[in-house]
Motif scaffolding. Structure first.
Motif, short mmCIF file in Angstrom:
data_model
loop_
_atom_site.label_atom_id
_atom_site.label_comp_id
_atom_site.label_asym_id
_atom_site.label_seq_id
_atom_site.Cartn_x
_atom_site.Cartn_y
_atom_site.Cartn_z
N UNK A 124 0.84 -1.20 0.00
CA UNK A 124 0.00 0.00 0.00
C UNK A 124 0.87 1.24 0.00
N UNK A 125 0.45 2.27 -0.70
CA UNK A 125 1.13 3.56 -0.70
C UNK A 125 0.09 4.67 -0.77
N UNK A 126 0.10 5.54 0.25
CA UNK A 126 -0.73 6.75 0.24
C UNK A 126 0.19 7.94 0.45
N UNK A 127 -0.38 9.12 0.60
CA UNK A 127 0.44 10.30 0.78
C UNK A 127 1.22 10.28 2.09
N UNK A 128 0.75 9.51 3.09
CA UNK A 128 1.44 9.50 4.38
C UNK A 128 1.71 8.10 4.95
N UNK A 129 1.38 7.04 4.21
CA UNK A 129 1.66 5.69 4.70
C UNK A 129 2.22 4.81 3.58
N UNK A 130 3.15 3.92 3.99
CA UNK A 130 3.78 3.00 3.05
C UNK A 130 3.86 1.63 3.73
N UNK A 131 3.36 0.60 3.07
CA UNK A 131 3.42 -0.77 3.59
C UNK A 131 4.19 -1.65 2.61
N UNK A 132 5.24 -2.30 3.11
CA UNK A 132 6.10 -3.13 2.27
C UNK A 132 6.12 -4.56 2.78
N UNK A 133 6.30 -5.50 1.85
CA UNK A 133 6.47 -6.90 2.20
C UNK A 133 7.87 -7.34 1.78
N UNK A 134 8.62 -7.89 2.73
CA UNK A 134 9.97 -8.39 2.45
C UNK A 134 9.98 -9.90 2.63
N UNK A 135 10.63 -10.61 1.70
CA UNK A 135 10.71 -12.07 1.76
C UNK A 135 12.14 -12.47 2.13
N UNK A 136 12.25 -13.47 3.02
CA UNK A 136 13.56 -13.94 3.47
C UNK A 136 13.54 -15.46 3.54
N UNK A 137 14.05 -16.12 2.50
CA UNK A 137 14.21 -17.58 2.48
C UNK A 137 12.93 -18.31 2.90
N UNK A 138 11.85 -17.95 2.28
CA UNK A 138 10.59 -18.62 2.55
C UNK A 138 9.72 -17.91 3.56
N UNK A 139 10.31 -17.08 4.42
CA UNK A 139 9.53 -16.30 5.38
C UNK A 139 9.25 -14.92 4.80
N UNK A 140 8.26 -14.24 5.36
CA UNK A 140 7.95 -12.89 4.89
C UNK A 140 7.63 -11.98 6.07
N UNK A 141 7.92 -10.70 5.91
CA UNK A 141 7.67 -9.70 6.94
C UNK A 141 6.94 -8.52 6.32
N UNK A 142 5.87 -8.08 6.93
CA UNK A 142 5.14 -6.89 6.50
C UNK A 142 5.53 -5.73 7.40
N UNK A 143 6.03 -4.66 6.81
CA UNK A 143 6.48 -3.50 7.57
C UNK A 143 5.68 -2.27 7.16
N UNK A 144 5.18 -1.53 8.17
CA UNK A 144 4.39 -0.35 7.92
C UNK A 144 5.16 0.90 8.33
N UNK A 145 5.10 1.93 7.46
CA UNK A 145 5.83 3.19 7.70
C UNK A 145 4.86 4.36 7.65
N UNK A 146 5.20 5.42 8.42
CA UNK A 146 4.51 6.70 8.31
C UNK A 146 5.50 7.74 7.77
N UNK A 147 5.01 8.62 6.92
CA UNK A 147 5.87 9.64 6.35
C UNK A 147 6.19 10.69 7.40
N UNK A 148 7.48 11.04 7.50
CA UNK A 148 7.92 11.98 8.54
C UNK A 148 8.51 13.25 7.93
N UNK A 149 8.32 13.45 6.63
CA UNK A 149 8.83 14.65 5.99
C UNK A 149 9.43 14.38 4.63
N UNK A 150 9.79 15.46 3.94
CA UNK A 150 10.40 15.36 2.62
C UNK A 150 11.91 15.41 2.73
N UNK A 151 12.55 15.05 1.64
CA UNK A 151 14.03 15.09 1.58
C UNK A 151 14.47 16.18 0.61
#
Length: 326
Positions: free
Chosen positions: A299-326
């Motif tokens: 998922x990607x919105x203006x202030x949230x990002x959700x990513x899925x990472x796979x590691x040798x058969x396992x997976x992790x879902x990580x959620x982020x909040x936007x904290x500013x621009x670069x």
């Protein structure tokens, strides 16, 4: 020096004396004690008059896929046996069955039986590298499924299997093969018809059409500082170190900060905009080396990002909040 005939070549020629062998044949599979081993189209056999050209498409082990190795041999037909003559070696191959487009055979005394399929000359517009570079396709036909992202003129990302490889269009005579360093990816003939890329069978019939993927996101939507606030499964509290990850994303790089360490990666967004993969892998010298797995965008919105990472058969879902621009 004694010339060694490759195994692919040795198992490829049983036939009858009245068999019309002229043409290009593709090694299909070998059967040994009911076990079937597919060759994935890496080897071609080109019969011309009394000459046999053994053609190896690229070198999967070394990653040099844009090369073709051709070996010229003399052969002759005697009843149900083919004699292959190379330097001081003579190999006898025994015919088992034959059709108009396939031959089955074995080396004299061997229990292995191999099958080669005759390639039908293709009619249509030739495919070249520029038809694929920078584009994404879904390739689907029954059991055959790949989601291919041609990142540039050397790197291919297979979204169906989450794998990287090098790629090229390798041409031999009238055939243009999609060739990769992935051992399990078939070397398939391609042709262009009505502005569509089509994968073909050895008989020249349609195997699958390359359906163009429509971009859903662009790199500019990811730019900024992102702070992790949740993940599943959760990490155990093993220390006082901050286990949360911070991402600093620009148009071409991702800086990851975690456990007090910072790592920088050059990244690419796949053409569909659903996967972040890292452009520093693979390389011609390390075709299978991948220091970081791709991250799927849930998922990607203006202030949230959700990513899925796979590691040798396992997976992790990580959620982020936007904290500013670069």
């Amino acid at each position: 020096m004694r010339k060694i005939i490759p195994l692919f070549l040795l198992i490829a020629f049983g036939c009858q004396s009245n068999m019309k062998l002229d043409g290009i044949w593709e090694m299909d599979y070998t059967v040994n004690k009911s076990k079937v081993l597919y060759s994935h189209g890496t080897t071609l056999l080109d019969f011309s008059s009394d000459s046999l050209f053994f053609v190896q498409i690229g070198n999967t082990e070394s990653g040099l896929i844009d090369t073709i190795i051709i070996e010229d041999n003399y052969y002759e037909v005697r009843d149900s046996t083919i004699r292959i003559i190379a330097s001081n070696d003579t190999i006898n191959l025994i015919f088992h069955s034959i059709t108009l487009d396939s031959i089955a055979f074995s080396i004299d005394g061997s229990e292995e039986i191999s099958v080669a399929k005759k390639l039908t000359p293709l009619k249509g517009v030739r495919v070249n590298q520029k038809d694929l570079v920078g584009k994404g396709f879904e390739v689907l036909n029954g059991e055959f499924y790949h989601k291919l992202d041609f990142v540039n003129d050397t790197i291919l990302f297979d979204g169906g299997y989450h794998s990287f490889s090098n790629w090229s269009i390798t041409t031999y005579k009238d055939f243009d093969f999609l060739n990769t360093t992935d051992w399990f990816f078939p070397k398939i003939p391609l042709i262009k018809r009505n502005d569509s890329i089509v994968a073909l069978t050895n008989k020249g019939q349609d195997l699958a059409t390359f359906k163009s993927l429509i971009a859903q996101r662009t790199k500019s939507e990811f730019i900024g500082k992102w702070l992790e606030y949740d993940r599943e499964p959760k990490l155990p509290l093993i220390s006082k170190l901050d286990t949360a990850q911070t991402l600093y994303i620009t148009t071409d790089s991702i800086k990851m900060q975690r456990f007090g360490k910072i790592r920088n990666y050059v990244f690419e967004l796949n053409n569909e905009g659903t996967v972040i993969h890292f452009a520093n892998t693979p390389s011609p010298s390390k075709p299978f080396w991948n220091p970081r797995t791709p991250m799927e965008i849930i998922e990607l919105t203006s202030d949230e990002l959700t990513l899925l990472e796979r590691h040798r058969g396992d997976s992790t879902i990580i959620k982020y909040k936007k904290a500013g621009n670069i």
